[in-house]
Scaffold this motif. Structure first.
Motif, PDB file in Angstrom:
ATOM      1  N   PRO A  71      -0.485  -6.858  -3.445  1.00 29.92           N
ATOM      2  CA  PRO A  71      -1.100  -6.762  -4.766  1.00 29.92           C
ATOM      3  C   PRO A  71      -0.433  -5.704  -5.656  1.00 29.92           C
ATOM      4  O   PRO A  71       0.117  -4.727  -5.156  1.00 29.92           O
ATOM      5  CB  PRO A  71      -2.555  -6.365  -4.458  1.00 29.92           C
ATOM      6  N   LYS A  94      -4.770  -5.963   2.540  1.00 24.94           N
ATOM      7  CA  LYS A  94      -4.664  -5.492   1.147  1.00 24.94           C
ATOM      8  C   LYS A  94      -5.572  -4.284   0.927  1.00 24.94           C
ATOM      9  O   LYS A  94      -5.184  -3.310   0.284  1.00 24.94           O
ATOM     10  CB  LYS A  94      -5.084  -6.604   0.173  1.00 24.94           C
ATOM     11  N   LYS A  95      -6.766  -4.357   1.460  1.00 22.03           N
ATOM     12  CA  LYS A  95      -7.695  -3.231   1.336  1.00 22.03           C
ATOM     13  C   LYS A  95      -7.106  -1.991   2.020  1.00 22.03           C
ATOM     14  O   LYS A  95      -7.138  -0.891   1.469  1.00 22.03           O
ATOM     15  CB  LYS A  95      -9.043  -3.612   1.961  1.00 22.03           C
ATOM     16  N   PHE A 107      -4.283  -0.383  -0.096  1.00 20.03           N
ATOM     17  CA  PHE A 107      -4.758   0.468  -1.189  1.00 20.03           C
ATOM     18  C   PHE A 107      -5.449   1.729  -0.681  1.00 20.03           C
ATOM     19  O   PHE A 107      -5.368   2.788  -1.316  1.00 20.03           O
ATOM     20  CB  PHE A 107      -5.698  -0.319  -2.109  1.00 20.03           C
ATOM     21  N   SER A 157      -0.494  -2.870  -8.976  1.00 22.99           N
ATOM     22  CA  SER A 157      -1.321  -1.679  -9.227  1.00 22.99           C
ATOM     23  C   SER A 157      -2.579  -1.990 -10.028  1.00 22.99           C
ATOM     24  O   SER A 157      -3.572  -1.275  -9.933  1.00 22.99           O
ATOM     25  CB  SER A 157      -0.481  -0.611  -9.936  1.00 22.99           C
ATOM     26  N   GLU A 158      -2.566  -3.071 -10.807  1.00 23.99           N
ATOM     27  CA  GLU A 158      -3.767  -3.396 -11.598  1.00 23.99           C
ATOM     28  C   GLU A 158      -4.930  -3.852 -10.725  1.00 23.99           C
ATOM     29  O   GLU A 158      -6.066  -3.880 -11.181  1.00 23.99           O
ATOM     30  CB  GLU A 158      -3.441  -4.461 -12.655  1.00 23.99           C
ATOM     31  N   GLN A 159      -4.607  -4.216  -9.494  1.00 27.52           N
ATOM     32  CA  GLN A 159      -5.677  -4.611  -8.558  1.00 27.52           C
ATOM     33  C   GLN A 159      -6.353  -3.402  -7.927  1.00 27.52           C
ATOM     34  O   GLN A 159      -7.357  -3.540  -7.228  1.00 27.52           O
ATOM     35  CB  GLN A 159      -5.086  -5.472  -7.431  1.00 27.52           C
ATOM     36  N   PHE A 160      -5.791  -2.247  -8.152  1.00 26.72           N
ATOM     37  CA  PHE A 160      -6.275  -1.048  -7.466  1.00 26.72           C
ATOM     38  C   PHE A 160      -7.559  -0.506  -8.095  1.00 26.72           C
ATOM     39  O   PHE A 160      -7.665  -0.400  -9.304  1.00 26.72           O
ATOM     40  CB  PHE A 160      -5.189   0.037  -7.512  1.00 26.72           C
ATOM     41  N   GLU A 211      -6.463 -10.321   3.388  1.00 30.82           N
ATOM     42  CA  GLU A 211      -7.405  -9.582   2.533  1.00 30.82           C
ATOM     43  C   GLU A 211      -7.735  -8.210   3.129  1.00 30.82           C
ATOM     44  O   GLU A 211      -7.801  -7.210   2.417  1.00 30.82           O
ATOM     45  CB  GLU A 211      -8.698 -10.390   2.324  1.00 30.82           C
TER      46      GLU A 211
END
Ligand SMILES: [Fe+2]
Ligand SMILES: [Fe+2]
Length: 165
Positions: free
Chosen positions: A84, A26-27, A30, A86-89, A23
């Motif tokens: 992840p 992932k942050k 982005f 791009s929709e998670q961005f 997690e």
């Protein structure tokens, strides 16, 4: 205990910690990608003689930040995570939106310092969490942190010069 010693962060007993690290990665992934967007945007928009050096430096940083994003993505996968889409961005760099005047060097320099500081804070948190849990991620993020500290120092120098003129 034995499994942990043999398989480290990839061991079954480390599943929770591994997921927490994924997690955080992932942050970071982005954050790097948003920095790529912001640095392309501002390096191209900046106008004026005094802005040349800053624009060129940002242009060069784009490649470095892109490389960081790829490193974070690969490490997510190695830790059995899924990179992840791009929709998670969700964008966060309000301070690096284009200024009203494209010669507003101070706005851009301060925005870059804010972005680098955000990265430095998050990467220090990852380094602290992975210490003695995940030496490979720890090592990787220490190297990336060194880049971000260099970026911030460079832009602090730009700011000092611009503010004394
Ligand atoms: Fe970076
Ligand atoms: Fe950076």
């Amino acid at each position: 205990m034995e499994a942990r010693a043999r398989q480290g962060i990839l061991g079954d007993d480390m599943k929770n910690e591994r997921e927490q690290i994924v997690e955080m990665l992932k942050k970071a992934y982005f954050m790097e990608l948003e920095t790529v967007i912001s640095y392309i945007t501002n390096s191209v928009n900046l106008d004026g003689i005094r802005a040349r050096e800053v624009a060129e430096s940002l242009e060069k940083d784009v490649q470095e930040e892109l490389g960081h994003a790829q490193q974070f993505a690969n490490r997510i996968k190695e830790l059995y995570g899924v990179v992840p889409g791009s929709e998670q961005f969700a964008a966060e760099q309000s301070y690096l939106q284009p200024p009203d005047q494209q010669t507003d060097l101070v706005h851009v320099i301060k925005g870059v310092i804010a972005a680098e500081t955000g990265a430095i804070e998050h990467y220090n948190a990852i380094i602290e969490f992975t210490d003695e849990r995940d030496p490979v991620t720890n090592d990787m993020v220490i190297a990336i942190l060194a880049d971000e500290e260099g970026h911030r120092r460079l832009f602090e120098g730009f700011l000092r010069e611009v503010e004394t003129v």
